[in-house]
Design a protein around this motif. Structure first.
Motif, PDB file in Angstrom:
ATOM      1  N   VAL A 213       0.842  -1.195   0.000  1.00  0.00           N
ATOM      2  CA  VAL A 213       0.000   0.000   0.000  1.00  0.00           C
ATOM      3  C   VAL A 213       0.878   1.246   0.000  1.00  0.00           C
ATOM      4  O   VAL A 213       1.850   1.324   0.748  1.00  0.00           O
ATOM      5  CB  VAL A 213      -0.933   0.012   1.227  1.00  0.00           C
ATOM      6  CG1 VAL A 213      -1.726   1.309   1.298  1.00  0.00           C
ATOM      7  CG2 VAL A 213      -1.865  -1.188   1.203  1.00  0.00           C
TER       8      VAL A 213
ATOM      9  N   LYS B  98       0.543   5.129   0.799  1.00  0.00           N
ATOM     10  CA  LYS B  98      -0.337   6.109   1.422  1.00  0.00           C
ATOM     11  C   LYS B  98      -0.052   7.475   0.824  1.00  0.00           C
ATOM     12  O   LYS B  98       1.092   7.903   0.750  1.00  0.00           O
ATOM     13  CB  LYS B  98      -0.119   6.121   2.927  1.00  0.00           C
ATOM     14  CG  LYS B  98      -0.541   4.827   3.577  1.00  0.00           C
ATOM     15  CD  LYS B  98      -0.323   4.850   5.073  1.00  0.00           C
ATOM     16  CE  LYS B  98      -0.758   3.510   5.644  1.00  0.00           C
ATOM     17  NZ  LYS B  98      -0.566   3.457   7.103  1.00  0.00           N
ATOM     18  N   THR B  99      -1.107   8.154   0.399  1.00  0.00           N
ATOM     19  CA  THR B  99      -0.992   9.499  -0.139  1.00  0.00           C
ATOM     20  C   THR B  99      -1.891  10.419   0.677  1.00  0.00           C
ATOM     21  O   THR B  99      -2.712   9.952   1.474  1.00  0.00           O
ATOM     22  CB  THR B  99      -1.409   9.566  -1.627  1.00  0.00           C
ATOM     23  OG1 THR B  99      -2.836   9.477  -1.715  1.00  0.00           O
ATOM     24  CG2 THR B  99      -0.764   8.465  -2.441  1.00  0.00           C
TER      25      THR B  99
ATOM     26  N   GLY C 176      -5.529   9.455   0.167  1.00  0.00           N
ATOM     27  CA  GLY C 176      -5.930   8.069   0.379  1.00  0.00           C
ATOM     28  C   GLY C 176      -4.887   7.098  -0.113  1.00  0.00           C
ATOM     29  O   GLY C 176      -3.820   7.488  -0.596  1.00  0.00           O
ATOM     30  N   CYS C 177      -5.192   5.833   0.010  1.00  0.00           N
ATOM     31  CA  CYS C 177      -4.229   4.777  -0.312  1.00  0.00           C
ATOM     32  C   CYS C 177      -4.442   4.209  -1.710  1.00  0.00           C
ATOM     33  O   CYS C 177      -5.570   4.101  -2.178  1.00  0.00           O
ATOM     34  CB  CYS C 177      -4.360   3.640   0.694  1.00  0.00           C
ATOM     35  SG  CYS C 177      -3.961   4.137   2.374  1.00  0.00           S
TER      36      CYS C 177
END
Length: 108
Positions: free
Chosen positions: A19, A21-22, A25-26
């Protein structure tokens, strides 16, 4: 495109996912058996299942909650569902994602 180095190819298991993460959202990073990498929305549009926990087969992933199958290149899935995909490439054993595209994604 504005490529961002996010890690080593070997950090993503073969036929598995990680994953990313930004701020919005992911997203899931998926590695196929032949070392291609795809980036796509991590949440299944049906019930929000974490696609990074699904089964990667060929260039597809199966949702762990309801078995919908998504093509990681096009985002098209069974039952009419679609996930967003993002440009990604592998260069010298490093995984790069297009930062400009990530910054334009919708917060979901």
């Amino acid at each position: 495109m504005s490529w961002i180095d996010i890690g080593a190819l070997d950090d993503i298991p073969v036929r598995g996912a990680r994953v990313l993460k930004t701020q919005l959202g992911c997203i899931g990073l998926f590695r196929t058996g032949d070392d291609r990498v795809f980036a796509a929305t991590n949440a299944c549009p049906h019930k929000g299942g974490p696609l990074s926990e699904g089964i990667v087969h060929g260039q597809k992933v199966t949702c762990p909650l309801h078995n919908a199958v998504f093509d990681l290149e096009t985002g098209e899935g069974t039952d009419g569902y679609v996930i967003e995909t993002y440009p990604v490439k592998v260069d010298g054993g490093r995984v790069l994602v297009d930062g400009a595209t990530l910054s334009r994604r919708s917060a979901a």
